[in-house]
Motif scaffolding. Sequence first.
Motif, PDB file in Angstrom:
ATOM      1  N   TYR A  86     -15.811  60.756 -28.046  1.00  0.00           N
ATOM      2  CA  TYR A  86     -14.694  59.793 -27.577  1.00  0.00           C
ATOM      3  C   TYR A  86     -13.350  59.698 -28.041  1.00  0.00           C
ATOM      4  O   TYR A  86     -13.234  60.239 -29.401  1.00  0.00           O
ATOM      5  CB  TYR A  86     -15.441  58.373 -27.723  1.00  0.00           C
ATOM      6  CG  TYR A  86     -16.485  57.753 -26.585  1.00  0.00           C
ATOM      7  CD1 TYR A  86     -17.246  58.880 -26.179  1.00  0.00           C
ATOM      8  CD2 TYR A  86     -16.474  56.683 -26.389  1.00  0.00           C
ATOM      9  CE1 TYR A  86     -18.143  58.567 -25.176  1.00  0.00           C
ATOM     10  CE2 TYR A  86     -17.440  56.370 -25.416  1.00  0.00           C
ATOM     11  CZ  TYR A  86     -18.156  57.076 -24.900  1.00  0.00           C
ATOM     12  OH  TYR A  86     -19.090  56.809 -23.966  1.00  0.00           O
ATOM     13  N   ASN A  98      -3.969  68.991 -18.506  1.00  0.00           N
ATOM     14  CA  ASN A  98      -3.140  67.837 -18.648  1.00  0.00           C
ATOM     15  C   ASN A  98      -1.932  67.888 -19.400  1.00  0.00           C
ATOM     16  O   ASN A  98      -2.014  68.392 -20.503  1.00  0.00           O
ATOM     17  CB  ASN A  98      -4.160  66.769 -19.373  1.00  0.00           C
ATOM     18  CG  ASN A  98      -3.449  65.360 -18.980  1.00  0.00           C
ATOM     19  OD1 ASN A  98      -2.529  65.154 -19.575  1.00  0.00           O
ATOM     20  ND2 ASN A  98      -4.307  64.455 -18.141  1.00  0.00           N
ATOM     21  N   GLN A 112      -5.027  62.561 -21.746  1.00  0.00           N
ATOM     22  CA  GLN A 112      -6.618  62.614 -21.887  1.00  0.00           C
ATOM     23  C   GLN A 112      -6.812  63.913 -22.326  1.00  0.00           C
ATOM     24  O   GLN A 112      -6.201  64.797 -21.884  1.00  0.00           O
ATOM     25  CB  GLN A 112      -7.395  62.230 -20.687  1.00  0.00           C
ATOM     26  CG  GLN A 112      -7.307  60.786 -20.596  1.00  0.00           C
ATOM     27  CD  GLN A 112      -6.134  60.527 -19.392  1.00  0.00           C
ATOM     28  OE1 GLN A 112      -5.296  61.258 -19.242  1.00  0.00           O
ATOM     29  NE2 GLN A 112      -6.561  59.486 -18.304  1.00  0.00           N
ATOM     30  N   VAL A 167      -8.167  66.833 -21.602  1.00  0.00           N
ATOM     31  CA  VAL A 167      -8.775  67.520 -20.483  1.00  0.00           C
ATOM     32  C   VAL A 167      -7.671  68.642 -20.469  1.00  0.00           C
ATOM     33  O   VAL A 167      -6.313  68.604 -20.107  1.00  0.00           O
ATOM     34  CB  VAL A 167      -8.735  66.741 -19.040  1.00  0.00           C
ATOM     35  CG1 VAL A 167      -9.273  67.652 -17.854  1.00  0.00           C
ATOM     36  CG2 VAL A 167      -9.479  65.570 -19.405  1.00  0.00           C
ATOM     37  N   TYR A 214     -11.207  57.160 -24.169  1.00  0.00           N
ATOM     38  CA  TYR A 214     -11.585  58.145 -23.122  1.00  0.00           C
ATOM     39  C   TYR A 214     -12.878  58.853 -23.664  1.00  0.00           C
ATOM     40  O   TYR A 214     -13.144  59.082 -24.829  1.00  0.00           O
ATOM     41  CB  TYR A 214     -10.439  59.275 -23.015  1.00  0.00           C
ATOM     42  CG  TYR A 214      -9.102  58.565 -22.718  1.00  0.00           C
ATOM     43  CD1 TYR A 214      -8.845  58.185 -21.772  1.00  0.00           C
ATOM     44  CD2 TYR A 214      -8.109  58.661 -23.801  1.00  0.00           C
ATOM     45  CE1 TYR A 214      -7.323  57.354 -21.498  1.00  0.00           C
ATOM     46  CE2 TYR A 214      -6.941  58.239 -23.814  1.00  0.00           C
ATOM     47  CZ  TYR A 214      -6.416  57.433 -22.605  1.00  0.00           C
ATOM     48  OH  TYR A 214      -5.098  57.069 -22.341  1.00  0.00           O
ATOM     49  N   ASP A 215     -13.777  59.176 -22.760  1.00  0.00           N
ATOM     50  CA  ASP A 215     -14.811  59.908 -22.863  1.00  0.00           C
ATOM     51  C   ASP A 215     -14.629  61.184 -22.858  1.00  0.00           C
ATOM     52  O   ASP A 215     -13.358  61.800 -23.036  1.00  0.00           O
ATOM     53  CB  ASP A 215     -15.977  59.572 -21.838  1.00  0.00           C
ATOM     54  CG  ASP A 215     -15.518  59.922 -20.643  1.00  0.00           C
ATOM     55  OD1 ASP A 215     -14.713  60.839 -20.428  1.00  0.00           O
ATOM     56  OD2 ASP A 215     -16.429  59.683 -19.727  1.00  0.00           O
ATOM     57  N   ASN A 271     -14.055  45.350 -19.636  1.00  0.00           N
ATOM     58  CA  ASN A 271     -14.672  46.233 -18.189  1.00  0.00           C
ATOM     59  C   ASN A 271     -15.252  44.900 -17.286  1.00  0.00           C
ATOM     60  O   ASN A 271     -15.623  45.387 -16.301  1.00  0.00           O
ATOM     61  CB  ASN A 271     -15.429  47.160 -18.575  1.00  0.00           C
ATOM     62  CG  ASN A 271     -15.096  48.181 -19.417  1.00  0.00           C
ATOM     63  OD1 ASN A 271     -13.792  49.046 -19.112  1.00  0.00           O
ATOM     64  ND2 ASN A 271     -15.745  48.582 -20.501  1.00  0.00           N
ATOM     65  N   ASP A 307     -14.942  63.837 -20.928  1.00  0.00           N
ATOM     66  CA  ASP A 307     -14.200  64.350 -19.933  1.00  0.00           C
ATOM     67  C   ASP A 307     -12.989  63.532 -19.485  1.00  0.00           C
ATOM     68  O   ASP A 307     -12.518  63.931 -18.322  1.00  0.00           O
ATOM     69  CB  ASP A 307     -15.443  63.921 -18.481  1.00  0.00           C
ATOM     70  CG  ASP A 307     -16.666  64.800 -18.986  1.00  0.00           C
ATOM     71  OD1 ASP A 307     -16.602  66.040 -19.291  1.00  0.00           O
ATOM     72  OD2 ASP A 307     -17.715  63.863 -18.566  1.00  0.00           O
ATOM     73  N   GLY A 308     -12.564  62.782 -20.282  1.00  0.00           N
ATOM     74  CA  GLY A 308     -11.219  62.207 -19.887  1.00  0.00           C
ATOM     75  C   GLY A 308     -11.011  60.948 -19.118  1.00  0.00           C
ATOM     76  O   GLY A 308     -10.205  60.437 -18.965  1.00  0.00           O
ATOM     77  N   ASN A 309     -12.558  60.613 -18.920  1.00  0.00           N
ATOM     78  CA  ASN A 309     -12.302  59.097 -18.264  1.00  0.00           C
ATOM     79  C   ASN A 309     -12.123  58.030 -19.076  1.00  0.00           C
ATOM     80  O   ASN A 309     -12.646  58.069 -20.467  1.00  0.00           O
ATOM     81  CB  ASN A 309     -13.926  59.068 -17.674  1.00  0.00           C
ATOM     82  CG  ASN A 309     -14.161  60.131 -16.778  1.00  0.00           C
ATOM     83  OD1 ASN A 309     -13.489  60.553 -15.704  1.00  0.00           O
ATOM     84  ND2 ASN A 309     -15.306  60.806 -16.930  1.00  0.00           N
ATOM     85  N   THR A 310     -11.457  56.896 -18.612  1.00  0.00           N
ATOM     86  CA  THR A 310     -11.249  55.786 -19.151  1.00  0.00           C
ATOM     87  C   THR A 310     -12.372  54.930 -19.394  1.00  0.00           C
ATOM     88  O   THR A 310     -12.816  54.344 -18.502  1.00  0.00           O
ATOM     89  CB  THR A 310     -10.143  55.052 -18.689  1.00  0.00           C
ATOM     90  OG1 THR A 310      -8.671  56.097 -18.515  1.00  0.00           O
ATOM     91  CG2 THR A 310      -9.532  53.892 -19.379  1.00  0.00           C
ATOM     92  N   ILE A 311     -12.952  54.560 -20.672  1.00  0.00           N
ATOM     93  CA  ILE A 311     -13.969  53.790 -20.863  1.00  0.00           C
ATOM     94  C   ILE A 311     -13.715  52.430 -20.922  1.00  0.00           C
ATOM     95  O   ILE A 311     -14.335  51.615 -20.564  1.00  0.00           O
ATOM     96  CB  ILE A 311     -14.960  54.494 -22.118  1.00  0.00           C
ATOM     97  CG1 ILE A 311     -15.300  55.775 -22.156  1.00  0.00           C
ATOM     98  CG2 ILE A 311     -16.118  53.440 -22.383  1.00  0.00           C
ATOM     99  CD1 ILE A 311     -16.082  56.062 -20.649  1.00  0.00           C
TER     100      ILE A 311
END
Length: 620
Positions: free
Chosen positions: A453, A512, A507, A509, A379-380, A418, A382-386
């Motif tokens: 990360y 959460n 994540q 965040v 995760y980055d 990805n 911001d909690g996004n899945t990389i």
Amino acid sequence: MASIFHGLNVGYSGLNAAQVGINTTGHNISNAETEGYSRQRVVTAAAYPLTKTPGAWGSGASITEITRVFDNFVFNRYTSTAQSKEYSDFTRQTLEELSTYFPEVDGVGIKSDMQDYFDLWQSFVDNPDNNAIKIALSQQAQTLSNHVQQTREQVRTLQSQVNDQLKVSIDEVNRLASEIADLTASINDIESGGIDNANDLRDQRNVLELAISKLVDATIFEGQISSNMPVDSNIALRSGDYSISVGGFNLVDGVTFHPIGVSNDQNAEGFYELYYERQDGYEIPFDDKIQGGKVGAILDMRGSVIDSATGFPEDGVLQNTIEQLDAFAKGLIEITNNVYAQSATDYMQSNTMNVADDVPLLNYPELNFKTGSFNLAVYDVDGNTIASREITIDSLTAMKDGTPASIIGQIQALNDDNADNNALNDINALISADYINGEMVIQIDPAFAGQGYTFGVNDNYPGDMNSGSNFAGVLGLHRFFDGDSAKNIDLHSAFKNDPTQIQAHKQNVSGNNDVALNMVQLQFEKFDYNVGAVKYTDSVYSFFDAIASEVGSKTNSAIMGNETLTAQFNAIEMQYASVSKVSIDEEMTNLIKYQTAYGAAAKVITTLDQMMNTLLGLKQ
């Protein structure tokens, strides 16, 4: 030729018979409260007559023997029931003690602690950033852990105490057997002529036989059995060759004593093992030969088979309870850690594992790896899945055997996670992993860690939470609990030092609460628990309920069985007492009878004395 002196001898024989009767009655009265004493009776018969014509002239009374009123059949039932009762008494006593360690019916104990523990996870779901709840959760996790440890330690201490009683009891068996051999030698000496009865020594031996029967399931053999109906219908006595055996091995063979060996010199945990040494010096394991009496109950409670590898028993009620507690704690640790590994971090290190690099993980059934898969997700900030990669475990998967199918091989594989033809955002570029000296380390590459990360290990649960690979739980990656059994379960040391590090999120965040939600769900899910070679699938509550219920059920069964045996024992003891025990009323009646007989015999002699004086007076 009969004479007046013959008449004096007849009167004297009556005096002697009455005197011996009075002495024997006095002996009975003196031993009325002596443990194991059997009342004795004087057996008389008409003395050999003088043969005259006409008829045979009586020669008075002769004492043929002094016998005890004793029924071997009743005594055998008495010793057998006493043996069963002693087994039952010890079993009941031990299980009643064990049941006090599981006070679940009173709303206290481990189950209550678990409910409070999961309730705090629920509070954490509602307030995932609240430090006060984190502190309370850490304290409750420690309370639960301490209670599990304490209960296991209590059971282990009880097992150790029972083990100590094994040594004491076997020493007592050997002492009793040695005394019985000595008494048998004395009995043989007294009875060797075939005339005298060693009544008091036989009573003493019976007391020792009863005592040794209470300790072990001894089989007592003594020649032939005979009765004496004219004297007393209750007399049924054994005589002849004598032996006592246990499990087919003689402890007493005539006047020879063979001890049971007991030693813990080769056991680092202090558990005693029994053996029987043959004449050639070979030591035969003896723990499984004793089934009854107090020692039989001790072995059933403690365990009769010692594992040479671990030093602990392989069986026994107490050992089984310990193994169930260990399975419960291990299951709780693994399922908790498996969920907590979802919580994003930049570094994970496993427990030290006894797992070879190149041996398939499923070859360690005691470690509870499962066929399945888990995802490594990065995760980055911001909690996004990389990036995310599925790692599969099957029958061939090892930790690090140099093949692409191993765990390390799958993590390091050059995959396009990805599907964007960018090698810089794949798992193998973002994460480094290795397995060295039994420890697995996974961490974010430092360049990406500086950008915030993080990563998590997400087990795949197709349908239910029991169907994942359990990889992170077994290894203790990013663990919530330390330890692997009820002996060492504890809150992870980092959280004990700083409870605010506990995370509710997957994540990183704010707000959460995915991990906390999954923790709450754990209490309703079913998981596998391995108790020895037996696998149970149940929820944490139900599995612990099964442990406590089994203890309670065995205790109740032992109590009811003991009450039945006690009633049976009391009835047979009364029967035994009615046969052999001294009755003061009966002895007082006999005393009057012998006193009267003595007076009558004395009257015979005084009458003959007067006749003598008359004859002597005729000469004058």
